[in-house]
Design a protein around this motif. Structure first.
Motif, PDB file in Angstrom:
ATOM      1  N   THR A 172       0.961  -1.192  -0.137  1.00 38.00           N
ATOM      2  CA  THR A 172      -0.044  -0.088   0.110  1.00 38.00           C
ATOM      3  C   THR A 172       0.836   1.299   0.075  1.00 38.00           C
ATOM      4  O   THR A 172       0.598   2.300  -0.642  1.00 38.00           O
ATOM      5  CB  THR A 172      -0.951   0.114   1.003  1.00 38.00           C
ATOM      6  N   ALA A 173       1.798   1.190   0.778  1.00 40.28           N
ATOM      7  CA  ALA A 173       2.610   2.329   0.715  1.00 40.28           C
ATOM      8  C   ALA A 173       3.683   2.707  -0.469  1.00 40.28           C
ATOM      9  O   ALA A 173       3.571   3.821  -0.929  1.00 40.28           O
ATOM     10  CB  ALA A 173       3.908   2.101   1.922  1.00 40.28           C
ATOM     11  N   GLU A 174       3.777   1.549  -1.273  1.00 39.21           N
ATOM     12  CA  GLU A 174       4.584   1.776  -2.438  1.00 39.21           C
ATOM     13  C   GLU A 174       3.462   2.313  -3.619  1.00 39.21           C
ATOM     14  O   GLU A 174       3.836   3.106  -4.328  1.00 39.21           O
ATOM     15  CB  GLU A 174       4.609   0.335  -3.239  1.00 39.21           C
ATOM     16  N   LEU A 175       2.072   1.893  -3.430  1.00 41.67           N
ATOM     17  CA  LEU A 175       1.200   2.267  -4.179  1.00 41.67           C
ATOM     18  C   LEU A 175       1.068   3.887  -4.190  1.00 41.67           C
ATOM     19  O   LEU A 175       0.922   4.640  -5.087  1.00 41.67           O
ATOM     20  CB  LEU A 175      -0.066   1.656  -4.022  1.00 41.67           C
ATOM     21  N   LEU A 176       0.922   4.221  -2.841  1.00 45.86           N
ATOM     22  CA  LEU A 176       0.713   5.654  -2.433  1.00 45.86           C
ATOM     23  C   LEU A 176       1.767   6.474  -2.981  1.00 45.86           C
ATOM     24  O   LEU A 176       1.564   7.507  -3.370  1.00 45.86           O
ATOM     25  CB  LEU A 176       0.379   5.960  -0.929  1.00 45.86           C
ATOM     26  N   GLN A 177       3.074   5.950  -2.841  1.00 46.88           N
ATOM     27  CA  GLN A 177       4.226   6.808  -3.239  1.00 46.88           C
ATOM     28  C   GLN A 177       4.239   6.855  -4.634  1.00 46.88           C
ATOM     29  O   GLN A 177       4.464   7.904  -5.242  1.00 46.88           O
ATOM     30  CB  GLN A 177       5.439   6.051  -2.690  1.00 46.88           C
ATOM     31  N   SER A 193      -6.531  -5.254 -10.345  1.00 46.10           N
ATOM     32  CA  SER A 193      -4.922  -4.927 -10.728  1.00 46.10           C
ATOM     33  C   SER A 193      -4.211  -5.167  -9.460  1.00 46.10           C
ATOM     34  O   SER A 193      -4.624  -4.780  -8.446  1.00 46.10           O
ATOM     35  CB  SER A 193      -4.832  -3.597 -11.194  1.00 46.10           C
ATOM     36  N   THR A 194      -2.898  -5.588  -9.690  1.00 49.06           N
ATOM     37  CA  THR A 194      -1.916  -5.470  -8.649  1.00 49.06           C
ATOM     38  C   THR A 194      -1.364  -4.036  -8.594  1.00 49.06           C
ATOM     39  O   THR A 194      -1.329  -3.204  -9.359  1.00 49.06           O
ATOM     40  CB  THR A 194      -0.678  -6.596  -8.990  1.00 49.06           C
ATOM     41  N   VAL A 195      -0.674  -3.802  -7.492  1.00 52.89           N
ATOM     42  CA  VAL A 195       0.069  -2.565  -7.287  1.00 52.89           C
ATOM     43  C   VAL A 195       1.111  -2.396  -8.260  1.00 52.89           C
ATOM     44  O   VAL A 195       1.035  -1.227  -9.005  1.00 52.89           O
ATOM     45  CB  VAL A 195       0.755  -2.556  -5.842  1.00 52.89           C
ATOM     46  N   ASP A 196       1.933  -3.511  -8.770  1.00 51.33           N
ATOM     47  CA  ASP A 196       2.932  -3.431  -9.680  1.00 51.33           C
ATOM     48  C   ASP A 196       2.431  -3.020 -11.134  1.00 51.33           C
ATOM     49  O   ASP A 196       2.984  -2.150 -11.728  1.00 51.33           O
ATOM     50  CB  ASP A 196       3.719  -4.484 -10.105  1.00 51.33           C
ATOM     51  N   ASP A 197       1.139  -3.558 -11.545  1.00 51.15           N
ATOM     52  CA  ASP A 197       0.348  -3.110 -12.817  1.00 51.15           C
ATOM     53  C   ASP A 197      -0.067  -1.674 -12.643  1.00 51.15           C
ATOM     54  O   ASP A 197       0.439  -1.148 -13.593  1.00 51.15           O
ATOM     55  CB  ASP A 197      -1.046  -3.945 -12.955  1.00 51.15           C
ATOM     56  N   LEU A 198      -0.476  -1.078 -11.601  1.00 55.61           N
ATOM     57  CA  LEU A 198      -0.642   0.203 -11.557  1.00 55.61           C
ATOM     58  C   LEU A 198       0.321   1.035 -11.671  1.00 55.61           C
ATOM     59  O   LEU A 198       0.360   2.099 -12.372  1.00 55.61           O
ATOM     60  CB  LEU A 198      -1.721   0.501 -10.132  1.00 55.61           C
ATOM     61  N   LEU A 199       1.367   0.784 -10.881  1.00 62.31           N
ATOM     62  CA  LEU A 199       2.671   1.512 -10.939  1.00 62.31           C
ATOM     63  C   LEU A 199       3.346   1.579 -12.353  1.00 62.31           C
ATOM     64  O   LEU A 199       3.503   2.654 -12.818  1.00 62.31           O
ATOM     65  CB  LEU A 199       3.596   1.088 -10.001  1.00 62.31           C
ATOM     66  N   LYS A 200       3.187   0.603 -13.163  1.00 59.45           N
ATOM     67  CA  LYS A 200       4.043   0.546 -14.716  1.00 59.45           C
ATOM     68  C   LYS A 200       3.153   1.301 -15.385  1.00 59.45           C
ATOM     69  O   LYS A 200       3.388   2.025 -16.140  1.00 59.45           O
ATOM     70  CB  LYS A 200       3.723  -0.908 -14.966  1.00 59.45           C
ATOM     71  N   GLU A 201       1.572   1.254 -15.128  1.00 60.45           N
ATOM     72  CA  GLU A 201       0.642   2.526 -16.057  1.00 60.45           C
ATOM     73  C   GLU A 201       0.885   3.886 -15.799  1.00 60.45           C
ATOM     74  O   GLU A 201       0.984   4.578 -16.740  1.00 60.45           O
ATOM     75  CB  GLU A 201      -0.868   1.959 -15.568  1.00 60.45           C
ATOM     76  N   TRP A 202       1.299   4.092 -14.528  1.00 61.92           N
ATOM     77  CA  TRP A 202       1.479   5.337 -14.179  1.00 61.92           C
ATOM     78  C   TRP A 202       2.755   5.850 -14.772  1.00 61.92           C
ATOM     79  O   TRP A 202       3.061   7.195 -14.802  1.00 61.92           O
ATOM     80  CB  TRP A 202       1.228   5.682 -12.769  1.00 61.92           C
ATOM     81  N   GLU A 203       3.867   5.047 -14.756  1.00 66.76           N
ATOM     82  CA  GLU A 203       5.172   5.372 -15.193  1.00 66.76           C
ATOM     83  C   GLU A 203       5.320   5.545 -16.830  1.00 66.76           C
ATOM     84  O   GLU A 203       6.171   5.976 -17.194  1.00 66.76           O
ATOM     85  CB  GLU A 203       6.118   4.276 -14.642  1.00 66.76           C
ATOM     86  N   LYS A 204       4.288   5.128 -17.244  1.00 61.77           N
ATOM     87  CA  LYS A 204       4.209   5.258 -18.916  1.00 61.77           C
ATOM     88  C   LYS A 204       4.454   6.513 -19.215  1.00 61.77           C
ATOM     89  O   LYS A 204       3.733   7.633 -18.699  1.00 61.77           O
ATOM     90  CB  LYS A 204       3.057   4.707 -19.459  1.00 61.77           C
TER      91      LYS A 204
END
Ligand code: ZN
Length: 184
Positions: free
Chosen positions: A34-39, A173-184
């Motif tokens: 959760t902390a990773e997702l929020l960051q 979605s997993t946190v990793d999926d979401l983070l990847k989407e936002w880093e695009k």
């Protein structure tokens, strides 16, 4: 094409839910993800909105079922320190399971231009589910961060996630999926 505007809804990641009156080891286990997702969300300028139980002592209906917890103004009703509430985050206090019920969450989301909510926190089959119900009924698209939400038991968690997917069309979605989407 207009891109979807997303916000994160963090449900009840409070001291009382993780380590206090209604403590839950599975809740503690989702804290790092959760902390990773929020960051990641803050880096990508995705608004982070905490939907926090803030009950009135001796009054609120939920106490009939759960006993007293997350009383407004107490340590138990504070966001767990590991998630490090930031200045630009939003906090919406609630007195029922749903983050929308008699709160200004819908107004806040509208003013932020949000049409998609990412649900995280506790419990997948209760407050997350009730928040999803209102989000669906108000017309929001729903995503569930599957490794940043949980319940007291694996059975409740799996039931909660399945219900959100089957009944509200929530994307899982997993946190990793979401983070990847936002880093695009
Ligand atoms: Zn409550």
């Amino acid at each position: 094409m207009k891109e979807n505007k997303t916000a994160i809804l963090v449900v009840d990641m409070l001291n009382d839910f993780v380590t206090g009156a209604l403590k839950c080891d599975r809740g503690l286990a989702i804290v790092p993800k959760t902390a990773e997702l929020l960051q990641g969300a803050r880096r990508a300028n995705v608004p982070v909105i905490f939907c926090n139980d803030a009950h009135l002592k001796g009054i609120d209906r939920e106490f009939e079922v759960w006993g007293e917890h997350a009383i407004a103004g107490t340590k138990g009703a504070e966001v767990i320190p590991e998630l490090g509430l930031c200045k630009k985050d939003y906090v919406v206090p609630k007195r029922r399971y749903s983050g929308f019920f008699h709160t200004d969450l819908d107004l806040l989301l509208r003013e932020l231009g949000v049409d998609t909510v990412v649900l995280t926190g506790l419990h997948a089959h209760m407050c997350v589910r009730h928040t999803a119900a209102d989000a669906f009924q108000l017309g929001y698209h729903i995503v569930v961060a599957t490794d940043a939400t949980d319940s007291f038991t694996e059975e409740d968690y799996l039931y909660g996630i399945k219900y959100l997917h089957d009944v509200y069309g929530a994307k899982l979605s997993t946190v990793d999926d979401l983070l990847k989407e936002w880093e695009k």
